[in-house]
Design a protein around this motif. Sequence first.
Motif, PDB file in Angstrom:
ATOM      1  N   PHE A  28      25.371  34.332  -2.648  1.00 33.94           N
ATOM      2  CA  PHE A  28      25.414  34.960  -1.322  1.00 33.94           C
ATOM      3  C   PHE A  28      24.645  36.262  -1.395  1.00 33.94           C
ATOM      4  N   PHE A  29      24.259  36.780  -0.226  1.00 33.64           N
ATOM      5  CA  PHE A  29      23.454  37.997  -0.193  1.00 33.64           C
ATOM      6  C   PHE A  29      24.299  39.253  -0.040  1.00 33.64           C
ATOM      7  N   GLY A  30      25.458  39.124   0.503  1.00 39.61           N
ATOM      8  CA  GLY A  30      26.294  40.297   0.689  1.00 39.61           C
ATOM      9  C   GLY A  30      27.625  39.900   1.299  1.00 39.61           C
ATOM     10  N   ILE A  31      28.593  40.783   1.190  1.00 37.27           N
ATOM     11  CA  ILE A  31      29.936  40.520   1.700  1.00 37.27           C
ATOM     12  C   ILE A  31      30.244  41.509   2.820  1.00 37.27           C
ATOM     13  N   ASP A  32      30.761  41.003   3.891  1.00 39.30           N
ATOM     14  CA  ASP A  32      31.156  41.878   5.000  1.00 39.30           C
ATOM     15  C   ASP A  32      32.532  42.471   4.674  1.00 39.30           C
ATOM     16  N   ASP A  33      33.512  42.208   5.493  1.00 38.89           N
ATOM     17  CA  ASP A  33      34.854  42.735   5.232  1.00 38.89           C
ATOM     18  C   ASP A  33      35.490  42.039   4.035  1.00 38.89           C
ATOM     19  N   MET A  34      36.309  42.790   3.328  1.00 37.47           N
ATOM     20  CA  MET A  34      37.175  42.244   2.282  1.00 37.47           C
ATOM     21  C   MET A  34      38.573  42.803   2.509  1.00 37.47           C
TER      22      MET A  34
END
Length: 115
Positions: A28-34
């Motif tokens: 994946f390229f990036g994570i939004d909320d965690m």
Amino acid sequence: QVQLVESGGGLVQAGGSLRLSCAASGTFFGIDDMGWYRQAPGKQRELVATITSGGRTNYADSVKGRFTISRDNAKNTVYLQMDSLKPEDTAVYYCYANIIRSTYWGQGTQVTVSS
């Protein structure tokens, strides 16, 4: 394929501390909320804390002032520092990560607080 692996749960006495970690792996390229949810026996899953990619946080009223959520974007990892634990914090804790328009979940880690 995205996987979330949690660690850090366990048994602790009331007033003690635990630190949960949740690392995301995959392509994946990036994570939004965690963030973190929890589910106690016989109860619905409830939100504990969330953190945006920019570091903005949100907490359930029941944990404000006791829990701290943080993340390391370079490691794709979210943490939950839990202090002043209470027996009512006993639950299975699940981390999640929002990536584009999908939500991925960890397998859950048990936190038990004895009185």
